[in-house]
Design an enzyme around this catalytic site. Structure first.
Site, PDB file in Angstrom:
ATOM      1  N   ASP A 242      14.641 -69.261 -67.106  1.00  0.00           N
ATOM      2  CA  ASP A 242      15.481 -68.644 -68.130  1.00  0.00           C
ATOM      3  C   ASP A 242      15.005 -67.222 -68.383  1.00  0.00           C
ATOM      4  OD1 ASP A 242      16.627 -71.135 -68.252  1.00  0.00           O
ATOM      5  OD2 ASP A 242      15.512 -71.772 -70.028  1.00  0.00           O
TER       6      ASP A 242
ATOM      7  N   ARG B 119      14.682 -74.308 -62.742  1.00  0.00           N
ATOM      8  CA  ARG B 119      15.381 -73.088 -63.144  1.00  0.00           C
ATOM      9  C   ARG B 119      14.473 -72.234 -64.010  1.00  0.00           C
ATOM     10  NH1 ARG B 119      17.998 -75.888 -68.051  1.00  0.00           N
ATOM     11  NH2 ARG B 119      17.378 -74.128 -69.314  1.00  0.00           N
TER      12      ARG B 119
ATOM     13  N   GLY C 165      17.630 -80.354 -67.310  1.00  0.00           N
ATOM     14  CA  GLY C 165      18.661 -81.334 -67.640  1.00  0.00           C
ATOM     15  C   GLY C 165      19.686 -81.483 -66.530  1.00  0.00           C
TER      16      GLY C 165
END
Length: 306
Positions: free
Chosen positions: A257, A255, A276
């Protein structure tokens, strides 16, 4: 005969506890999907023995140094064991916030203004030029170690006299530290799964910023998926994330951010190549919004391993 899968979890980084939780969830999800998976903690097991232990593939659920920074990936490649996530170079670059920013900036992608310092420079005392560069960022700023995850060692600085303490804390975790201009808008994260970009998530922490506590311990952090962006904004965000992902050479899953500043511009923060996978985690949330169960998600990540 089905492949025997090692789920690497725990490890020795500052993010060990998070990784143990991620790994336990991944293990349960894989087994639910009919995969012959077993937990392996590199803190307790010599991972150079994975092949002789009969494993054919590795699901990396480690976070931070030693698991997410390219070192483990290089070793697995030497052993000829397929593994989940990005390769050696992309993992190393993504773990290093400074070099990620330099690459993104070089590719013409938007990043927040920053000043980078080494521990040696800090201990010697900052030059007038460096102090002027830091001052030009304005206040507040965010101080972060270049190669640490889960917001470990990170502080928001709102007054000039608090900067030294923030730098001292960050330098406990790394040799290089970033001082970044504070972006005031909401934070978003966008997950990537193979060639697919999952729906974006807007993050609303209850505290000042999305720190370790907000990520893993707080029940007050709010997540919005879908993020509530207009269709054109969502498309712009996804295009930016895809460019950032490919610029670093990432693959498999992960991912990125991003912050939306008050000027309406998206700014890249960092890439996560082994995010996570706990109950609070964001990739499973985005996958759920895309109609995918946790078990389907981890099985798909494993399928992408090479």
């Amino acid at each position: 005969m089905t492949d025997k899968i090692a789920v690497l979890l725990g490890g020795t980084s500052a993010e060990r506890e998070v990784s143990l939780n991620s790994g336990a969830a991944v293990l349960a999800g894989l087994r639910e999907g009919g995969i012959d998976a077993y937990p392996v903690d590199p803190k307790e097991v010599d991972v150079t023995q994975l092949k002789s232990m009969g494993f054919q593939k590795v699901f990396i659920a480690l976070h931070g140094r030693g698991g997410e920074d390219g070192t483990l990936q290089g070793m697995l490649e030497l052993m000829g064991l397929p593994y989940t996530g990005s390769g050696v170079m992309a993992s190393a670059l993504s773990m290093d916030k400074l070099r990620s920013k330099l690459l993104w900036q070089g590719a013409g992608l938007p990043v927040a203004p920053w000043v980078a310092l080494t521990r040696a420079e800090f201990e010697k005392g900052l030059s007038d030029k460096q102090l002027a560069e830091i001052s030009a960022l304005g206040l507040p700023v965010i101080v972060k170690p270049s190669r640490e995850g889960s917001s470990v060692g990170m502080s928001k600085v709102v007054a000039e006299n608090a900067l030294q303490d923030a730098l001292r804390l960050a330098f406990q975790h790394d040799e290089e530290v970033l001082i970044e201009k504070w972006l005031s808008g909401p934070e978003f994260t966008v997950a990537i799964l193979g060639e697919e970009i999952l729906p974006s998530i807007r993050i609303q922490p209850s505290g000042t910023f999305y720190d370790y506590e907000a990520k893993y311990l707080s029940d007050e952090t709010q997540y919005f998926c879908p993020a509530g962006l207009e269709a054109s904004q969502e498309a712009n965000l996804q295009a930016l994330v895809l460019k950032a992902w490919t610029t670093l050479g990432c693959k498999g899953w992960g991912r990125i951010d991003v912050m939306l500043d008050s000027d309406g511009q998206f700014y890249l923060l960092e890439a996560n190549t082994s995010p996570g996978m706990t109950s609070h985690s964001l990739v499973p949330m985005a996958a759920r919004q895309a109609g995918m169960s946790f078990s389907q998600l981890v099985v798909r990540i494993l399928e992408l391993a090479d």
